[in-house]
Write an enzyme that holds these catalytic residues in place. Structure first.
Site, mmCIF file in Angstrom:
data_model
loop_
_atom_site.group_PDB
_atom_site.id
_atom_site.type_symbol
_atom_site.label_atom_id
_atom_site.label_comp_id
_atom_site.label_asym_id
_atom_site.label_seq_id
_atom_site.Cartn_x
_atom_site.Cartn_y
_atom_site.Cartn_z
ATOM 1 N N SER A 61 0.830 -1.201 0.000
ATOM 2 C CA SER A 61 0.000 0.000 0.000
ATOM 3 C C SER A 61 0.867 1.255 0.000
ATOM 4 O O SER A 61 2.083 1.177 0.138
ATOM 5 C CB SER A 61 -0.868 0.007 1.263
ATOM 6 N N LYS A 62 0.207 2.412 -0.123
ATOM 7 C CA LYS A 62 0.924 3.705 -0.074
ATOM 8 C C LYS A 62 1.687 3.802 1.232
ATOM 9 O O LYS A 62 2.810 4.258 1.298
ATOM 10 C CB LYS A 62 -0.098 4.849 -0.147
ATOM 11 N N ARG A 63 1.023 3.366 2.290
ATOM 12 C CA ARG A 63 1.590 3.413 3.634
ATOM 13 C C ARG A 63 2.932 2.657 3.693
ATOM 14 O O ARG A 63 3.894 3.098 4.316
ATOM 15 C CB ARG A 63 0.544 2.761 4.559
ATOM 16 N N SER A 106 5.039 2.293 1.384
ATOM 17 C CA SER A 106 6.149 3.007 0.753
ATOM 18 C C SER A 106 6.677 4.097 1.684
ATOM 19 O O SER A 106 7.860 4.408 1.687
ATOM 20 C CB SER A 106 5.772 3.561 -0.620
#
Ligand code: GLU
Length: 493
Positions: A256-258, A260
């Site tokens: 997820s974005k998290r 990264s």
């Protein structure tokens, strides 16, 4: 057996940073083209204008070049099938949408966003999957033409068969069968006159002679729709290859974005533009990415050329792959050890200069063999080699005190070492080590105490490449000046 040259493409939307997933898709498409003597091209899919991010396209060009995935055709280099930016291909899509409308495979739809919203809400209440209710499907071509002539806003939708099933064949997953009534009448052309991905990608892949569509698994959901569009045109289908998804480092759930953001905290990144700053090499990144989704039969350390030699789409796997940054370190370090001295020196230089250090190329060539084995990322060269290019090293006074001794004793040792080195016309490994070792013997000290002081004095740090080789490169004058400075520092403690 001779293989037909493949034409493949990487078709990113310029909506954000080029990330590992995109790079891996580009890599496999590149490998397939090169393996078969075909072409790899870049197409920018920018029809969702509101999502276009300034600079994203340039980042894609730069990222692919940094990785060495040089495309044969693309927006910035042209080619026989251009333009390679979808917003510049409007007329082409209009020509094809007319074909679909005339053959009865597509129809203009005049429903307003408000009406569609109301339909959706009603469907939600009834707990049915939201879908277009088909109101404009029933309009005659004449009626539709009249409303268009009146300037009524409209989209064009694909007329999906409502009976039967679609069988779509993915090279890695086999046949995927879906009931047609589950497929929606998707929008192909938007009110702004630009196509959606569904139309644009199918048209372009056909026009550009793409033989293999290599893309992310997020397109599996609309894959049967795409197959229907291609068949409605009566075109030959490309070979479809939907790649595996990336999972979180824990292996639980999609990346997820998290994740990264977390990666950045640990000195890693999933964005290609950061990789270089963080000291990763294109070879390391590609090798790491390549193996997440490709079951290579022999050996796993490969540069791009070796990947081309070994590549086969048949050995790609659809199973999800967990991101493992330790493996990135491993591949990066491994490739660093394989570069020639000259090559590695050229790659390290920017990391020194970005710290404001004045790099002497001859010195750099000499230090590469000393530090190579210690590097995991290229920027590690600073920890092991910045002192070579500094005027003064300013060691931490406490570090100059040898283990088991005090500052005064350490100063005396430094003083004696200074005298020994001063007697030498040059500071070379051969000349300095014997007299210093002799001093260690006769003084009853241990080598670590004497050499530890010298190391901190001349390099400014407790951990360094081999001492005598390092001192030789630093040079006689600088070494003596640094030891003198250390003596003064010790005497002040
Ligand atoms: N523009 C699409 C994306 O960025 C490309 C998918 C494809 O390769 O066809 O996801």
């Amino acid at each position: 057996m001779s293989v037909k040259p493949a034409r493949t493409r990487f078709a990113p939307s310029p909506t954000g940073h080029l990330h590992l997933g995109g790079a891996r898709t580009a890599l496999y498409a590149y490998l397939l083209a090169k393996k078969t003597g075909g072409q790899f091209l870049l197409r920018i899919e920018d029809t969702d204008v509101s999502r276009t991010v300034p600079g994203a396209e340039q980042e894609i060009f730069d990222g692919l070049r940094w990785l060495g995935l040089n495309y044969d055709e693309g927006p910035d280099i042209g080619g026989p099938y251009g333009p390679y930016r979808q917003t510049e291909r409007r007329e082409i899509y209009h020509k094809y949408i007319d074909i679909l409308v005339k053959s009865g495979h597509a129809y203009p739809c005049f429903c307003t966003p408000e009406r569609l919203d109301a339909v959706r809400q009603e469907q939600q209440k009834l707990k049915v999957n939201p879908h277009y209710d088909g109101t404009c499907r029933a309009l005659s071509q004449d009626e539709a033409a009249r409303r268009i002539a009146n300037g009524e806003k409209h989209v064009v939708r694909f007329k999906m068969a409502q009976e039967g099933v679609t069988v779509a064949h993915d090279h890695l997953r086999g046949d995927i069968t879906l009931e047609n009534k589950q497929l929606n009448d998707q929008v192909l052309l938007k009110t702004d006159g630009l196509p959606t991905y569904h139309l644009a990608a199918m048209v372009d892949d056909h026009e550009m002679g793409i033989t293999h569509v290599v893309r992310g698994s997020e397109w599996l959901g609309t894959f049967p729709l795409h197959v229907n569009i291609v068949r409605a045109f009566g075109w030959e289908e490309p070979t479809w290859v939907h790649l595996s998804v990336f999972l979180k480092p824990s292996g639980k759930g999609k990346l997820s974005k998290r994740d990264s953001v977390d990666a950045n905290k640990d000195g890693y990144s999933v964005f290609i533009k950061d990789m270089q700053d963080l000291g990763f090499t294109p070879e390391g990144v590609l090798n790491w990415g390549a193996l997440m989704g490709w079951g290579v039969p022999e050996g796993d350390v490969m540069n791009l050329e070796q990947m081309v030699e070994r590549f086969s789409i048949d050995s790609l796997t659809p199973s999800p792959a967990a991101i493992n940054f330790q493996k990135l370190d491993h591949f990066n370090a491994t490739h660093i050890r394989l570069f020639t001295t000259e090559d590695l020196a050229a790659r390290l230089k920017p990391y020194f200069t970005r710290e404001g250090l004045n790099v002497n190329d001859d010195t750099l060539l000499k230090i590469v063999p000393l530090i190579r084995e210690r590097l995991v990322t290229l920027d590690d060269c600073l920890a092991f080699g910045a002192f070579f290019f500094k005027e003064d090293v300013n060691p931490n006074p406490e570090d100059l005190i040898a283990k088991g001794l005090d500052a005064k004793q350490s100063a005396q040792i430094a003083q004696r070492a200074y005298q020994i080195l001063e007697e030498q016309p040059t500071i070379s490994h051969e000349r300095c080590e014997p007299p210093l070792r002799a001093y260690v013997e006769e003084s009853g000290l241990n080598a670590n105490q004497v050499f530890g002081i010298l190391r901190v004095a001349t390099t400014g740090q407790k951990v360094s490449p081999p001492l005598f080789e390092s001192m030789e490169i630093i040079g006689r004058e600088k070494c003596l000046a640094r030891i003198k400075n250390a003596i003064e520092v010790l005497e002040k403690i």
